[in-house]
Design a protein around this motif. Sequence first.
Motif, PDB file in Angstrom:
ATOM      1  N   ASN A 177      41.366  41.347  47.722  1.00  0.00           N
ATOM      2  CA  ASN A 177      42.525  40.458  47.675  1.00  0.00           C
ATOM      3  C   ASN A 177      43.681  41.333  47.212  1.00  0.00           C
ATOM      4  OD1 ASN A 177      44.570  38.561  47.069  1.00  0.00           O
ATOM      5  ND2 ASN A 177      43.075  36.994  46.531  1.00  0.00           N
ATOM      6  N   GLN A 178      44.786  41.321  47.949  1.00  0.00           N
ATOM      7  CA  GLN A 178      45.873  42.223  47.595  1.00  0.00           C
ATOM      8  C   GLN A 178      46.569  41.833  46.287  1.00  0.00           C
ATOM      9  OE1 GLN A 178      48.504  41.311  51.129  1.00  0.00           O
ATOM     10  NE2 GLN A 178      50.066  41.508  49.550  1.00  0.00           N
ATOM     11  N   LYS A 179      46.376  40.581  45.855  1.00  0.00           N
ATOM     12  CA  LYS A 179      46.916  40.167  44.562  1.00  0.00           C
ATOM     13  C   LYS A 179      46.034  40.706  43.443  1.00  0.00           C
ATOM     14  CE  LYS A 179      48.218  36.050  43.404  1.00  0.00           C
ATOM     15  NZ  LYS A 179      49.429  36.351  42.635  1.00  0.00           N
ATOM     16  N   SER A 233      45.557  46.351  46.565  1.00  0.00           N
ATOM     17  CA  SER A 233      46.571  46.819  47.515  1.00  0.00           C
ATOM     18  C   SER A 233      45.929  46.839  48.889  1.00  0.00           C
ATOM     19  CB  SER A 233      47.044  48.234  47.145  1.00  0.00           C
ATOM     20  OG  SER A 233      45.992  49.168  47.334  1.00  0.00           O
ATOM     21  N   LEU A 234      46.735  47.076  49.909  1.00  0.00           N
ATOM     22  CA  LEU A 234      46.195  47.146  51.265  1.00  0.00           C
ATOM     23  C   LEU A 234      46.403  48.537  51.844  1.00  0.00           C
ATOM     24  CD1 LEU A 234      47.304  43.651  52.609  1.00  0.00           C
ATOM     25  CD2 LEU A 234      45.041  44.365  51.852  1.00  0.00           C
ATOM     26  N   GLN A 236      45.537  39.398  58.203  1.00  0.00           N
ATOM     27  CA  GLN A 236      46.044  40.228  59.299  1.00  0.00           C
ATOM     28  C   GLN A 236      45.418  41.615  59.266  1.00  0.00           C
ATOM     29  OE1 GLN A 236      50.363  40.228  59.272  1.00  0.00           O
ATOM     30  NE2 GLN A 236      50.461  37.996  59.225  1.00  0.00           N
ATOM     31  N   ASN A 237      45.288  42.174  58.059  1.00  0.00           N
ATOM     32  CA  ASN A 237      44.680  43.499  57.942  1.00  0.00           C
ATOM     33  C   ASN A 237      43.206  43.479  58.348  1.00  0.00           C
ATOM     34  OD1 ASN A 237      47.187  44.218  56.706  1.00  0.00           O
ATOM     35  ND2 ASN A 237      46.125  45.889  55.671  1.00  0.00           N
ATOM     36  N   SER A 247      47.601  35.731  53.823  1.00  0.00           N
ATOM     37  CA  SER A 247      47.824  35.887  55.265  1.00  0.00           C
ATOM     38  C   SER A 247      47.921  37.366  55.634  1.00  0.00           C
ATOM     39  CB  SER A 247      49.092  35.153  55.700  1.00  0.00           C
ATOM     40  OG  SER A 247      50.225  35.677  55.022  1.00  0.00           O
ATOM     41  N   GLN A 248      48.509  38.171  54.745  1.00  0.00           N
ATOM     42  CA  GLN A 248      48.600  39.611  55.004  1.00  0.00           C
ATOM     43  C   GLN A 248      47.211  40.248  54.984  1.00  0.00           C
ATOM     44  OE1 GLN A 248      51.519  41.413  55.780  1.00  0.00           O
ATOM     45  NE2 GLN A 248      49.957  42.923  56.317  1.00  0.00           N
ATOM     46  N   LEU A 249      46.379  39.837  54.047  1.00  0.00           N
ATOM     47  CA  LEU A 249      45.006  40.342  54.012  1.00  0.00           C
ATOM     48  C   LEU A 249      44.265  39.957  55.288  1.00  0.00           C
ATOM     49  CD1 LEU A 249      42.532  41.607  52.586  1.00  0.00           C
ATOM     50  CD2 LEU A 249      42.107  39.373  51.551  1.00  0.00           C
ATOM     51  N   GLU A 254      49.231  33.111  48.123  1.00  0.00           N
ATOM     52  CA  GLU A 254      50.278  34.100  48.409  1.00  0.00           C
ATOM     53  C   GLU A 254      49.649  35.445  48.790  1.00  0.00           C
ATOM     54  OE1 GLU A 254      52.936  36.399  45.432  1.00  0.00           O
ATOM     55  OE2 GLU A 254      53.953  34.503  45.805  1.00  0.00           O
ATOM     56  N   GLY A 255      50.072  35.987  49.891  1.00  0.00           N
ATOM     57  CA  GLY A 255      49.576  37.298  50.310  1.00  0.00           C
ATOM     58  C   GLY A 255      48.265  37.263  51.073  1.00  0.00           C
TER      59      GLY A 255
END
Length: 285
Positions: A40-42, A160-161, A194-195, A190-192, A187-188
Amino acid sequence: MEAAVSPGSDLYEPERAPVAVSGTPEVIAAELPRVLAVANQKGGVGKTTTAVNLGAALAEIGFRVLVIDLDPQGNATTGLGVDARNFELSMYDVLMRDASLEDCIEPTSMKNLFVAPATIALAGAEIELVPAFSRELKLKKSVESVLDDFDFVLIDCPPSLGLITVNALAAAHEVLVPIQCEYYALEGLSQLMQNVQLVASNLNPHLDITTIVLTMYDARTKLADQVANDVRQHFGAKVCRNVIPRTVRLSEAPSFGQPITVFDPASRGAIAYRGLAKEVSGGTT
């Protein structure tokens, strides 16, 4: 039925057990060995706590488990009682110096539970990996070399990603995402996602987010219930029924170098992670 935990052994909260919700989960059969990236990027969502304690609970029921610490802070390493002064090789050596992962693995005080330790040197690996050949697949090759020795491999990712997390996603069979029951929980994410899709498209075609774990659940707040309901509406059967409570004992255990199942076996945190281990391994074949 588990005996009620006395107020003195944990953070006292009204006895609402957050580890059961109605309904039967959809169990997807998965063959051993299983490699899960805990990502998790958080930061501060319980990634390391979940990697360490889920690993310990799986080991307790008889699975051979390897926790790979990819966070430069090395919290999974110290949380499992491994002192940086007592080992020669770390995950930095595996990623950057082609050291054997088998030579890096250290035993813990628990039967069936092992750790591949991290040191602060990993912080530099993010930059050093940039010009490296097959930089995204370095961990994958190393993990494949030890899979015959383990039933579960849990990879504790940094918050982090970057390239280290991409290595973890490329090496994993599935992704486990801890989400805290607090404001901005999604939060964030959706970015995970996508990655994960990018890694699946380019490096690891079978990769998917299979497991979402709700952490830091505080039964005294309406917010925790609202977040849990939102996450379940978004992700359905991927969300585990067993929810991890916010407790003092879970926070204290790492400073003693022990998973919660050893530090305080009767605590709500230990009971929750045992339930989670049974749920996560329930579809294992």
